[in-house]
Structure formats: structure tokens, C-alpha cells
Design a protein around this motif. Structure first.
Motif, PDB file in Angstrom:
ATOM      1  N   ARG A 111       0.776  -1.097  -0.109  1.00  0.00           N
ATOM      2  CA  ARG A 111       0.125   0.186   0.055  1.00  0.00           C
ATOM      3  C   ARG A 111       1.040   1.218  -0.033  1.00  0.00           C
ATOM      4  NH1 ARG A 111      -4.724  -0.021   4.316  1.00  0.00           N
ATOM      5  NH2 ARG A 111      -5.538  -1.567   2.859  1.00  0.00           N
ATOM      6  N   ALA A 115      -3.404   3.838  -2.024  1.00  0.00           N
ATOM      7  CA  ALA A 115      -3.300   3.067  -3.361  1.00  0.00           C
ATOM      8  C   ALA A 115      -2.367   2.023  -3.147  1.00  0.00           C
ATOM      9  CB  ALA A 115      -3.216   4.224  -4.566  1.00  0.00           C
ATOM     10  N   SER A 131      -4.771  -1.266 -10.146  1.00  0.00           N
ATOM     11  CA  SER A 131      -5.606  -0.389  -9.859  1.00  0.00           C
ATOM     12  C   SER A 131      -6.791  -1.655  -9.224  1.00  0.00           C
ATOM     13  CB  SER A 131      -6.255   0.598 -10.880  1.00  0.00           C
ATOM     14  OG  SER A 131      -7.532   1.125 -10.270  1.00  0.00           O
ATOM     15  N   SER A 162     -11.121  -1.924  -7.742  1.00  0.00           N
ATOM     16  CA  SER A 162     -12.040  -1.333  -7.410  1.00  0.00           C
ATOM     17  C   SER A 162     -12.942  -2.383  -6.944  1.00  0.00           C
ATOM     18  CB  SER A 162     -12.588  -0.519  -8.524  1.00  0.00           C
ATOM     19  OG  SER A 162     -13.988   0.122  -8.234  1.00  0.00           O
ATOM     20  N   GLY A 188      -6.160   2.989 -14.210  1.00  0.00           N
ATOM     21  CA  GLY A 188      -7.125   3.282 -13.208  1.00  0.00           C
ATOM     22  C   GLY A 188      -8.457   2.408 -13.594  1.00  0.00           C
ATOM     23  N   ASP A 220     -12.622   1.292 -12.277  1.00  0.00           N
ATOM     24  CA  ASP A 220     -13.853   1.579 -11.276  1.00  0.00           C
ATOM     25  C   ASP A 220     -15.033   0.718 -11.696  1.00  0.00           C
ATOM     26  OD1 ASP A 220     -15.179   3.013  -9.099  1.00  0.00           O
ATOM     27  OD2 ASP A 220     -16.356   4.012 -10.616  1.00  0.00           O
ATOM     28  N   GLU A 265     -13.904   8.159 -11.851  1.00  0.00           N
ATOM     29  CA  GLU A 265     -13.267   7.603 -10.660  1.00  0.00           C
ATOM     30  C   GLU A 265     -12.050   6.794 -11.289  1.00  0.00           C
ATOM     31  OE1 GLU A 265     -13.836   7.374  -7.794  1.00  0.00           O
ATOM     32  OE2 GLU A 265     -16.148   7.610  -7.113  1.00  0.00           O
ATOM     33  N   ALA A 266     -12.045   6.321 -12.478  1.00  0.00           N
ATOM     34  CA  ALA A 266     -10.773   5.848 -13.001  1.00  0.00           C
ATOM     35  C   ALA A 266      -9.707   6.607 -13.235  1.00  0.00           C
ATOM     36  CB  ALA A 266     -11.268   4.850 -14.298  1.00  0.00           C
ATOM     37  N   THR A 277      -9.252   9.650 -11.820  1.00  0.00           N
ATOM     38  CA  THR A 277      -8.670   9.925 -10.762  1.00  0.00           C
ATOM     39  C   THR A 277      -7.773   8.743  -9.773  1.00  0.00           C
ATOM     40  OG1 THR A 277     -10.815  11.304 -10.199  1.00  0.00           O
ATOM     41  CG2 THR A 277      -9.361  10.477  -8.241  1.00  0.00           C
ATOM     42  N   LYS A 278      -7.958   7.452  -9.886  1.00  0.00           N
ATOM     43  CA  LYS A 278      -7.153   6.646  -9.454  1.00  0.00           C
ATOM     44  C   LYS A 278      -5.851   6.669 -10.402  1.00  0.00           C
ATOM     45  CE  LYS A 278     -10.577   3.551  -7.683  1.00  0.00           C
ATOM     46  NZ  LYS A 278     -11.162   2.213  -7.571  1.00  0.00           N
ATOM     47  N   GLN A 309      -3.881   9.399  -9.463  1.00  0.00           N
ATOM     48  CA  GLN A 309      -3.697   9.514  -8.148  1.00  0.00           C
ATOM     49  C   GLN A 309      -3.860  11.056  -7.614  1.00  0.00           C
ATOM     50  OE1 GLN A 309      -0.398   7.495  -6.046  1.00  0.00           O
ATOM     51  NE2 GLN A 309      -0.377   6.055  -7.608  1.00  0.00           N
TER      52      GLN A 309
END
Length: 203
Positions: free
Chosen positions: A67, A72, A85, A87, A104, A106, A147-148, A150-151, A154
Motif C-alpha cells: 500500500r 493506493a 488498480s 475497485s 485506473g 472503477d 473515478e478511474a 482519478t485513480k 492519483q
């Protein structure tokens, strides 16, 4: 290359992942008070390790998932840092990995949620241009993309929502599975289609 996998049946998935989970991951899962959250944590780590081992023909022991400081997941394969990634939502999990491409993902249930529509309305000049709550599959395509992204970056979701949509959709793939919407996004242009593998995998 990006490999992605999802599962929607935890009763079948969790027992099948027993050999793909470390003792440390089992102990970490116990730190969550809710059994559903424990299952989600184990499903994400185990499915990601299984996917990497299957796709790149390596031993499960060579795949480490730790982690980062921001929470993340950090994927290491054979001592080399990879991109990944994870979710999850109630009873479902979606993971992706790549040796080179930032990724990423989601997964969201497709259901009316007034709070999300209010947020989308707020960001009509940004990421949600042209989207409202009248077409829920279309709405969740955009929401999972946000969301994807953003991941992958990061970053912060609200920051993503303020951005112009630009060419983000061209770097993402969506899949609808029953009442779920899945999105896989890559920071780099997708040079080939991402195959969404469903567990149990078929050869």
C-alpha cells in the motif's frame, strides 16, 4: 499491455483465492470490522495476484501487493514496480495491471443516486458536460470514467470533475455486466483493446 479481470460471485471467488493470498493480507483483512469489507479486500488482492500470474506466466510468490502512502495499491512483480488498480462494490470486484501503462479502474452499480446527480450538475462545465440523471447507464459511464481517471492520476475526484472532459473517453473502455458498469482507463492511448476477463477464467 493491460490485463483486467472482474468477479461478481464472492461465495465462489473467495475460496478459490486461498492460495493467492498471503498471511499478511489475511491479517490486514481482519483489521476491517465489517465482513463485507474484509471480503472486498481479499478479493481485490487475490484476484490481482491471480490475474498477473495467469497473464504473464509468473509464480504467485513473485507478485507483491503493498500500500502506498495515499492508500493506493502498489504492485511489484519480480522486484520490478508495475502499475495496477483495484475497485470494488458490494459483491463485486474489478482489477487491472500493466508492466508499463498507468491504469485506473472503477466498478459501480447502476442505480439512481440523487447525490451523484447533484454533483454532476455542479460540474456541467467540467467532466460532466452534457450528462444528467435521465440516462443512468450513460451517467455511470461518465462517473466510472471520472473515478478511474482519478485513480490513475492519483489525484482528487473533485479536481477531476472540474476538468474539461477532453480526450479522456478515448483512453477508456467500458463494460456493462447486468446492473454493474465497469471502466478501465489508461493514461496513455490504448494501443489495443482491453479484454475484461470474468472469473472463473476460461481458457
Amino acid at each position: 499491455m493491460i490485463a483486467a479481470a472482474y468477479a461478481t460471485d464472492f461465495e465462489q471467488l473467495i475460496p478459490a483465492l486461498a492460495e493467492w493470498l498471503t498471511e499478511a493480507e489475511r491479517q490486514t483483512a481482519l483489521s476491517y470490522s465489517q465482513p463485507s469489507r474484509q471480503q472486498q479486500f481479499l478479493a481485490g488482492r487475490g484476484l490481482l495476484r491471480l490475474l498477473v500470474a495467469r497473464q504473464w506466466h509468473c509464480a504467485g510468490g513473485a507478485v507483491a501487493i503493498t500500500r502506498q502512502e495515499n492508500g493506493a495499491p502498489q504492485l511489484t512483480v519480480g522486484g520490478l514496480s508495475w502499475h495496477c488498480s483495484i475497485s470494488h462494490t458490494k459483491g463485486a470486484v474489478f482489477v487491472a495491471a500493466s508492466p508499463q501503462q498507468v491504469v485506473g479502474v472503477d466498478i459501480e452499480p447502476i442505480k439512481p443516486r440523487r447525490r451523484l446527480v447533484e454533483m454532476a450538475t455542479t460540474y456541467q462545465q467540467g467532466f460532466f458536460a452534457g450528462i444528467d440523471g435521465t440516462d443512468w447507464p450513460q451517467f455511470y459511464q461518465r462517473w466510472t470514467l471520472a473515478e478511474a481517471v482519478t485513480k490513475a492520476e492519483q489525484g482528487l475526484l473533485l479536481r477531476t470533475l472540474k476538468q474539461p472532459l477532453g480526450d479522456y473517453p478515448s483512453r477508456a473502455m467500458h463494460l456493462r455486466v447486468e446492473d454493474l458498469m465497469l471502466c478501465c482507463y489508461s493514461a496513455a492511448p490504448l494501443t489495443q483493446a482491453v479484454h475484461f476477463q470474468r472469473f472463473p477464467f476460461s481458457d
